[in-house]
Design a protein around this motif. Structure first.
Motif: not given
Length: 453
Positions: A324-333, A356-360, A363-369, A379-385
């Motif tokens: 839950g705390y990780a979710m808060d951190c991700l949204l705040e970032a 996690v959905l984010c802008d390009e 990505i680095r900040e989301m990974d760190e969190i 953490v795996r990632r892919c581009r989505v439309e």
């Protein structure tokens, strides 16, 4: 000029009412329309001045409201000459009986974002005006606006900005917004700046406003009743209520005024990460900073938001509190969305897929969190439309109070209305009614209000 423009305000030297009007005039709004709109107001005792100045070698527009009490102006100039250390005054109030009276703060600088008399004064002349104790309540000013035959969009924006200031001042000084009193002389600048801003936005066809972080000064400002820290209380209240980000600097004095913060509160989201500039305008501040003291206003075309990145991780050994705390951190970032999906992993172990959905650029900040706050080791990632409906925000008045509504346009042109959660929650708690009942009232009011159709 297009009737659907996005305005981006870059507030690296703060923001005030006069800087905003100047920047919008430089952007393409006309002085003729501005004067024509202001002439409809039942307010006198002032004149406006629009001129070109040079700031750090840049040609910029300057807007000033000149009050007609020359003796007070002379008195102010003497104060300014003797107290150059303070950047500007600000709205300040005191409680007298059951009402809060908003008095001016002395303005001792040129970038004068002061709020005096329940208004911010962003002009060189406006620091320490003496005047008879003539008051206007917020309701008086609202009635003044409604009887001025303003265009619907100008009226809507003006009321929204003034209400934002009144609510912040009331909260800062411990009284309802309806009990905030604006001294008549002090209210003039705010009325002119706010209605002037609204008139320019309407003429430019601005439908969406975005703002950068608000760069603010530090230290203290002097007022009639003492010394206040920067940011001043009303600015902090507006920032907290509307999710604005303040970035404090070493520059002494106030750079963000309550009127400026109320304008920034029109913002509908974070500053754009990628955009094309269609036109730009520069508005002058009144003080000379080491860096150019200007507000940059841009009509922009945002890059399509259809493309995002999806980051995912399957986690089976992390405590729920940490997740839950990780979710808060991700949204705040800056994550666009974060969600959990129950899954079964190998050997039938129950787990959660964290998405996690984010802008390009995030990505680095989301990974760190994710690596810091959870037990994941990958953490795996892919581009989505995605397809995105055009949307805007508006404020509607209901029998329960004001509420923010998201308005989305369907492909056939029909608009649908979604009351914002925080507004509904606040009204439900104040009224004692259920969330569902308040939601229904707000939605019906939005659907019935033709000015949002």
């Amino acid at each position: 000029m297009s009737d659907k423009n996005t305005l981006y305000l870059e507030c690296r030297s703060g923001i005030s009412g006069d800087m905003t009007v100047a920047a919008l005039l430089d952007l393409g709004a006309t002085e003729e329309n501005l004067r024509r709109t202001l002439a409809k107001l039942p307010v006198d005792g002032y004149e406006i001045k629009v001129q070109r100045l040079r700031k750090n070698g840049l040609d910029v527009c300057d807007f000033d409201v000149i009050l007609e009490d020359e003796a007070d102006h002379k008195h102010l100039q003497e104060k300014m000459n003797g107290h150059v250390q303070v950047e500007h005054g600000h709205i300040h109030g005191h409680v007298d009986g059951s009402n809060m009276h908003v008095h001016e703060h002395e303005k001792h600088h040129e970038h004068i974002h002061e709020h005096r008399e329940g208004r911010e004064c962003e002009h060189d002349h406006g620091g320490a005006h003496t005047h008879a104790h003539v008051h206007r309540t917020w309701k008086d000013i609202e009635q003044l606006l409604e009887t001025a035959d303003l265009k619907p969009r100008v009226l809507e924006l003006s009321r929204q900005m003034f209400r934002t200031v009144a609510e912040a001042e009331g909260k800062a000084h411990g009284c309802p917004p309806e009990q905030v009193h604006f001294h008549e002389v002090g209210a003039v600048d705010s009325i002119v700046d706010i209605v002037g801003t609204a008139a320019c936005l309407e003429e430019l066809g601005v439908e969406k406003v975005l703002v950068s972080d608000l760069w603010e000064g530090s230290g203290h400002v002097h007022c009639q009743h003492g010394v206040l820290p920067v940011p001043v209380p009303a600015v902090l209240e507006i920032a907290a209520a509307h999710g604005l980000t303040l970035r404090q600097t070493e520059q002494q004095g106030e750079m963000v005024t309550p009127t400026g913060a109320a304008i920034a509160a029109l913002s509908e989201g974070r500053q754009p990460s990628r955009f094309r500039v269609k036109r730009a305008g520069l508005g002058a501040g009144k003080k000379e900073f080491p860096k150019a003291n200007i507000l940059r206003a841009m009509l922009i075309e945002e890059e399509p938001e259809g493309e995002l990145w999806l980051l995912e991780s399957n986690i089976d050994d992390c405590p729920g509190e940490a997740m839950g705390y990780a979710m808060d951190c991700l949204l705040e970032a800056g994550a666009r969305d974060v969600f959990f999906t129950p899954i079964f992993m190998k050997k039938n172990r129950p787990a959660y897929k964290l998405s996690v959905l984010c802008d390009e650029e995030h990505i680095r900040e989301m990974d760190e969190i994710l690596f810091r706050e959870t037990t994941t080791i990958g953490v795996r990632r892919c581009r989505v439309e995605r397809d995105v409906l055009p949307r805007r925000f508006a404020e509607v008045q209901t029998e329960l109070g004001a509420a923010k509504v998201k308005i989305c346009a369907l492909p056939d042109g029909k608009e649908v209305f979604y009351p914002e959660y925080e507004s509904v929650k606040e009204l439900a708690r104040k009224s004692g009614k259920s969330y569902r009942e308040v939601y229904r009232v707000v939605k019906e009011e939005a659907e019935n209000d033709m000015q949002y159709r």
